[in-house]
Scaffold this motif. Structure first.
Motif, PDB file in Angstrom:
ATOM      1  N   PRO A 338       0.820  -1.226   0.000  1.00 42.75           N
ATOM      2  CA  PRO A 338       0.000   0.000   0.000  1.00 42.75           C
ATOM      3  C   PRO A 338       0.844   1.262   0.000  1.00 42.75           C
ATOM      4  CG  PRO A 338      -0.003  -1.015   2.180  1.00 42.75           C
ATOM      5  CD  PRO A 338       0.642  -1.999   1.253  1.00 42.75           C
ATOM      6  N   MET A 339       2.078   1.170   0.485  1.00 44.41           N
ATOM      7  CA  MET A 339       2.925   2.360   0.561  1.00 44.41           C
ATOM      8  C   MET A 339       3.286   2.898  -0.831  1.00 44.41           C
ATOM      9  SD  MET A 339       4.764  -0.540   0.314  1.00 44.41           S
ATOM     10  CE  MET A 339       4.864  -1.213   1.970  1.00 44.41           C
ATOM     11  N   LEU A 340       3.117   2.068  -1.878  1.00 42.35           N
ATOM     12  CA  LEU A 340       3.485   2.487  -3.233  1.00 42.35           C
ATOM     13  C   LEU A 340       2.333   3.133  -3.994  1.00 42.35           C
ATOM     14  CD1 LEU A 340       5.724  -0.518  -4.330  1.00 42.35           C
ATOM     15  CD2 LEU A 340       6.437   1.750  -3.582  1.00 42.35           C
ATOM     16  N   GLY A 341       1.150   3.143  -3.407  1.00 40.52           N
ATOM     17  CA  GLY A 341       0.027   3.784  -4.071  1.00 40.52           C
ATOM     18  C   GLY A 341      -0.416   3.051  -5.321  1.00 40.52           C
ATOM     19  N   GLU A 342      -0.984   3.801  -6.258  1.00 37.15           N
ATOM     20  CA  GLU A 342      -1.601   3.219  -7.449  1.00 37.15           C
ATOM     21  C   GLU A 342      -0.595   3.064  -8.589  1.00 37.15           C
ATOM     22  OE1 GLU A 342      -4.730   2.039  -7.649  1.00 37.15           O
ATOM     23  OE2 GLU A 342      -4.924   2.473  -5.512  1.00 37.15           O
ATOM     24  N   ILE A 343       0.481   2.356  -8.354  1.00 36.67           N
ATOM     25  CA  ILE A 343       1.450   2.110  -9.420  1.00 36.67           C
ATOM     26  C   ILE A 343       0.844   1.102 -10.402  1.00 36.67           C
ATOM     27  CG2 ILE A 343       3.670   1.014  -9.941  1.00 36.67           C
ATOM     28  CD1 ILE A 343       4.745   2.229  -7.395  1.00 36.67           C
ATOM     29  N   PRO A 344       0.811   1.418 -11.681  1.00 42.02           N
ATOM     30  CA  PRO A 344       0.195   0.497 -12.643  1.00 42.02           C
ATOM     31  C   PRO A 344       1.057  -0.749 -12.861  1.00 42.02           C
ATOM     32  CG  PRO A 344       1.179   2.358 -13.795  1.00 42.02           C
ATOM     33  CD  PRO A 344       1.280   2.664 -12.323  1.00 42.02           C
ATOM     34  N   LEU A 345       0.358  -1.843 -13.122  1.00 40.45           N
ATOM     35  CA  LEU A 345       1.051  -3.072 -13.499  1.00 40.45           C
ATOM     36  C   LEU A 345       1.133  -3.093 -15.021  1.00 40.45           C
ATOM     37  CD1 LEU A 345      -0.115  -3.581 -10.536  1.00 40.45           C
ATOM     38  CD2 LEU A 345       0.327  -5.973 -11.042  1.00 40.45           C
ATOM     39  N   GLU A 346       2.337  -3.027 -15.536  1.00 36.52           N
ATOM     40  CA  GLU A 346       2.568  -2.773 -16.962  1.00 36.52           C
ATOM     41  C   GLU A 346       2.305  -3.995 -17.823  1.00 36.52           C
ATOM     42  OE1 GLU A 346       6.161  -1.159 -19.913  1.00 36.52           O
ATOM     43  OE2 GLU A 346       6.497  -1.359 -17.755  1.00 36.52           O
ATOM     44  N   PHE A 347       2.700  -5.175 -17.346  1.00 40.73           N
ATOM     45  CA  PHE A 347       2.542  -6.402 -18.126  1.00 40.73           C
ATOM     46  C   PHE A 347       1.599  -7.350 -17.398  1.00 40.73           C
ATOM     47  CE2 PHE A 347       6.853  -4.895 -19.150  1.00 40.73           C
ATOM     48  CZ  PHE A 347       6.816  -4.902 -20.538  1.00 40.73           C
ATOM     49  N   ARG A 348       0.756  -8.045 -18.175  1.00 38.98           N
ATOM     50  CA  ARG A 348      -0.097  -9.101 -17.626  1.00 38.98           C
ATOM     51  C   ARG A 348      -0.059 -10.260 -18.598  1.00 38.98           C
ATOM     52  NH1 ARG A 348      -3.025  -6.689 -13.506  1.00 38.98           N
ATOM     53  NH2 ARG A 348      -3.720  -4.532 -13.796  1.00 38.98           N
ATOM     54  N   TRP A 349       0.028 -11.479 -18.064  1.00 41.16           N
ATOM     55  CA  TRP A 349       0.110 -12.637 -18.955  1.00 41.16           C
ATOM     56  C   TRP A 349      -0.368 -13.901 -18.256  1.00 41.16           C
ATOM     57  CZ3 TRP A 349       4.256 -10.428 -16.481  1.00 41.16           C
ATOM     58  CH2 TRP A 349       5.077 -11.244 -15.707  1.00 41.16           C
ATOM     59  N   GLY A 350      -0.644 -14.912 -19.062  1.00 39.39           N
ATOM     60  CA  GLY A 350      -0.974 -16.241 -18.560  1.00 39.39           C
ATOM     61  C   GLY A 350       0.003 -17.253 -19.123  1.00 39.39           C
ATOM     62  N   GLY A 351       0.182 -18.357 -18.400  1.00 35.81           N
ATOM     63  CA  GLY A 351       1.117 -19.394 -18.831  1.00 35.81           C
ATOM     64  C   GLY A 351       0.549 -20.783 -18.593  1.00 35.81           C
ATOM     65  N   HIS A 352       0.832 -21.679 -19.515  1.00 38.56           N
ATOM     66  CA  HIS A 352       0.295 -23.035 -19.507  1.00 38.56           C
ATOM     67  C   HIS A 352       1.128 -23.935 -18.600  1.00 38.56           C
ATOM     68  CE1 HIS A 352      -0.543 -26.859 -22.173  1.00 38.56           C
ATOM     69  NE2 HIS A 352      -1.170 -26.923 -21.011  1.00 38.56           N
ATOM     70  N   LEU A 353       0.458 -24.622 -17.675  1.00 41.33           N
ATOM     71  CA  LEU A 353       1.065 -25.679 -16.876  1.00 41.33           C
ATOM     72  C   LEU A 353       0.441 -27.004 -17.284  1.00 41.33           C
ATOM     73  CD1 LEU A 353       0.861 -24.235 -13.235  1.00 41.33           C
ATOM     74  CD2 LEU A 353       2.682 -23.912 -14.899  1.00 41.33           C
ATOM     75  N   CYS A 354       1.238 -28.063 -17.272  1.00 35.65           N
ATOM     76  CA  CYS A 354       0.723 -29.405 -17.528  1.00 35.65           C
ATOM     77  C   CYS A 354       0.947 -30.244 -16.275  1.00 35.65           C
ATOM     78  CB  CYS A 354       1.431 -30.030 -18.724  1.00 35.65           C
ATOM     79  SG  CYS A 354       0.900 -31.711 -19.072  1.00 35.65           S
ATOM     80  N   LEU A 355      -0.128 -30.814 -15.751  1.00 37.96           N
ATOM     81  CA  LEU A 355      -0.090 -31.617 -14.535  1.00 37.96           C
ATOM     82  C   LEU A 355      -0.634 -33.006 -14.833  1.00 37.96           C
ATOM     83  CD1 LEU A 355      -1.839 -29.037 -12.145  1.00 37.96           C
ATOM     84  CD2 LEU A 355       0.573 -29.087 -12.775  1.00 37.96           C
ATOM     85  N   SER A 356      -0.344 -33.945 -13.949  1.00 41.73           N
ATOM     86  CA  SER A 356      -1.007 -35.246 -13.976  1.00 41.73           C
ATOM     87  C   SER A 356      -1.608 -35.504 -12.601  1.00 41.73           C
ATOM     88  CB  SER A 356      -0.027 -36.366 -14.363  1.00 41.73           C
ATOM     89  OG  SER A 356       1.023 -36.468 -13.422  1.00 41.73           O
ATOM     90  N   LEU A 357      -2.632 -36.336 -12.559  1.00 45.79           N
ATOM     91  CA  LEU A 357      -3.316 -36.580 -11.295  1.00 45.79           C
ATOM     92  C   LEU A 357      -2.397 -37.203 -10.256  1.00 45.79           C
ATOM     93  CD1 LEU A 357      -6.831 -37.851 -12.446  1.00 45.79           C
ATOM     94  CD2 LEU A 357      -6.216 -35.601 -11.565  1.00 45.79           C
ATOM     95  N   ASN A 358      -1.404 -37.977 -10.704  1.00 45.76           N
ATOM     96  CA  ASN A 358      -0.474 -38.611  -9.771  1.00 45.76           C
ATOM     97  C   ASN A 358       0.890 -37.920  -9.757  1.00 45.76           C
ATOM     98  OD1 ASN A 358       0.009 -39.508 -12.402  1.00 45.76           O
ATOM     99  ND2 ASN A 358       0.762 -41.513 -11.756  1.00 45.76           N
ATOM    100  N   SER A 359       0.942 -36.686 -10.268  1.00 40.02           N
ATOM    101  CA  SER A 359       2.180 -35.877 -10.281  1.00 40.02           C
ATOM    102  C   SER A 359       3.337 -36.578 -10.974  1.00 40.02           C
ATOM    103  CB  SER A 359       2.582 -35.482  -8.847  1.00 40.02           C
ATOM    104  OG  SER A 359       1.571 -34.728  -8.234  1.00 40.02           O
TER     105      SER A 359
END
Length: 440
Positions: A338-359
């Motif tokens: 909160p001390m930084l105020g309304e600093i904008p977040l410049e980049f936003r992205w999603g990334g693919h993970l691949c999982l298995s039920l038994n890891s």
């Protein structure tokens, strides 16, 4: 002979911050026309580049070709949080750990992968993208502290070192008083993932030919394996597929891979004044006490926040989904800084993970002279590296002792039938996010 038509190819949207803060890359070389090679690797992420580097050591006089659907560092390899973790890190676990015997083997193998990457960083001058900084686990609730105590007890049983920190000690490092306690473990490497991957590809360029922006549309196996792209094709007697969850796109491990996306946002550069207001150390990485909570990183003048997992069986996300989840990043960021105020977040992205039920990983020889390394279960930096280099060892018939450990691991088990998966997976993720509470 068999033919595998690609059901889909990678097409990641929205620039990842790790990629965006790097200088623009040189123009890509696209696969055009017909080519021959001794070795062909599909997928230039952590696994594919580890396989290429290992092959360049094992068969230095043979032609090795690497093909990727996108630019190196643009896909999943450049979209993670950059933690190369040596210790147990089970995303579905209450406290990241599993059985002691399994975790001891995993620690040994993870550290071998980290050392393989460290030698590459030394060889190609990538130390600025590969920092042995360790990692912090931060607890924001009493429940989170209890989870960390369980984690510490597990580490004690494994004879692994750690340091317990209170809230003020964490504030000295992170600048925020959001956390009431934490645990530090020293073995994690903090990577700038896109920078490291792009640097590794450049370092290998004299020994490995790389084609980018060349999505593979089909794979035909036989005496010679042939992969086709929109503008060309290449044949080789030995093929390594390091495409993580997209193994299923080619018909391998069907109905055994769980496709999940996670999301991150990165601030603009903080001014000198803002950095002084924040305080703390200039570089650090923090994992939440609850695996579904918010991961944080500071890298000099920027902060990254990563949270939220979604079930995306079509292996894609959208700008709309990224923007929607970005709103939760804003809330998590403001709650911690909160001390930084309304600093904008410049980049936003999603990334693919691949999982298995038994890891379990997707690893081995799936057809004659066709090798795979994928399903990294949320640890693509370290386990991608591990199984990529071991796929090269397996293909080259080397005597690497860790191969026996990798080949003795179970294969991914079948997913639950529909509609259980399409209903149950999102509900499970919702419940896990709800459990995380303030840690999210």
């Amino acid at each position: 002979m068999s033919n595998h038509q690609a059901v889909r190819t990678p097409a990641d949207t929205s620039m990842p911050g790790w990629y965006g803060i790097l200088p623009p890359p040189k123009a890509p070389e696209v696969l055009r026309g017909r080519h021959r090679a001794d070795w062909l690797i599909v997928g230039a992420g952590f696994a594919g580049l580890a396989a290429a580097r290992r092959l360049s050591q094992l068969v230095p006089n043979e032609r090795i070709v690497l093909v990727d659907a996108q630019r190196v560092g643009w896909g999943a390899a450049g979209r993670n949080s950059g933690f190369m973790i040596d210790l147990p890190h089970e995303l579905g676990s209450e406290n990241y750990g599993g059985s002691q015997d399994h975790d001891r083997k995993r620690i040994r193998m993870n550290r071998a992968a980290i050392e393989f990457s460290a030698s590459a960083a030394d060889e190609y001058g990538l130390q600025r993208f590969f920092v042995r900084a360790g990692k912090f686990h931060g607890a924001a609730t009493d429940h989170g502290l209890a989870v960390l105590r369980d984690f510490e007890n597990h580490l004690t049983g494994l004879a692994e070192p750690f340091e317990r920190l209170d809230g003020p000690q964490l504030k000295q490092i992170t600048g925020t008083d959001f956390f009431i306690g934490g645990t530090f473990t020293p073995g994690t490497v903090m990577a700038q993932p896109a920078g490291f991957i792009r640097g590794l590809a450049e370092g290998l360029s004299s020994r490995v030919q790389l084609f980018e922006n060349s999505p593979v549309t089909s794979v035909t196996t036989g005496k010679l394996h042939t992969v086709k792209t929109p503008e060309g094709e290449i044949s080789a007697p030995r093929l390594i597929l390091t495409v993580n969850g997209h193994l299923e796109s080619f018909g391998f491990f069907k109905k055994r891979l769980l496709h999940v996306f996670t999301y991150a946002s990165m601030t603009r550069s903080l001014s000198k004044r803002e950095q002084a207001v924040l305080g703390g150390a200039p570089q650090w990485g923090l994992i939440p006490a609850d695996p579904m909570g918010s991961t944080l990183r500071r890298i000099d003048d920027r902060i990254v926040v990563r949270n939220t997992f979604t079930y995306n069986p079509d292996m894609s996300t959208s700008d709309k989904q990224i923007r929607r989840i970005g709103a939760s990043h804003d809330r998590s960021y403001r709650a911690r800084f909160p001390m930084l105020g309304e600093i904008p977040l410049e980049f936003r992205w999603g990334g693919h993970l691949c999982l298995s039920l038994n890891s379990a990983p997707a690893f081995g020889e799936v057809e004659e002279r066709v090798f795979v390394a994928g399903c990294c279960n949320g640890l693509g930096t370290v386990q991608g590296t591990l199984y990529g280099m071991l796929a090269a060892d397996l293909a080259a018939r080397s005597n690497e002792p860790m191969l026996a450990d990798a080949l003795n691991e179970p294969a991914p088990v079948r997913l639950y039938p529909e509609p259980i998966m399409s209903i149950g997976a999102p509900l499970k993720l919702w419940a896990m996010h709800r459990r995380a509470g303030r840690e999210l």
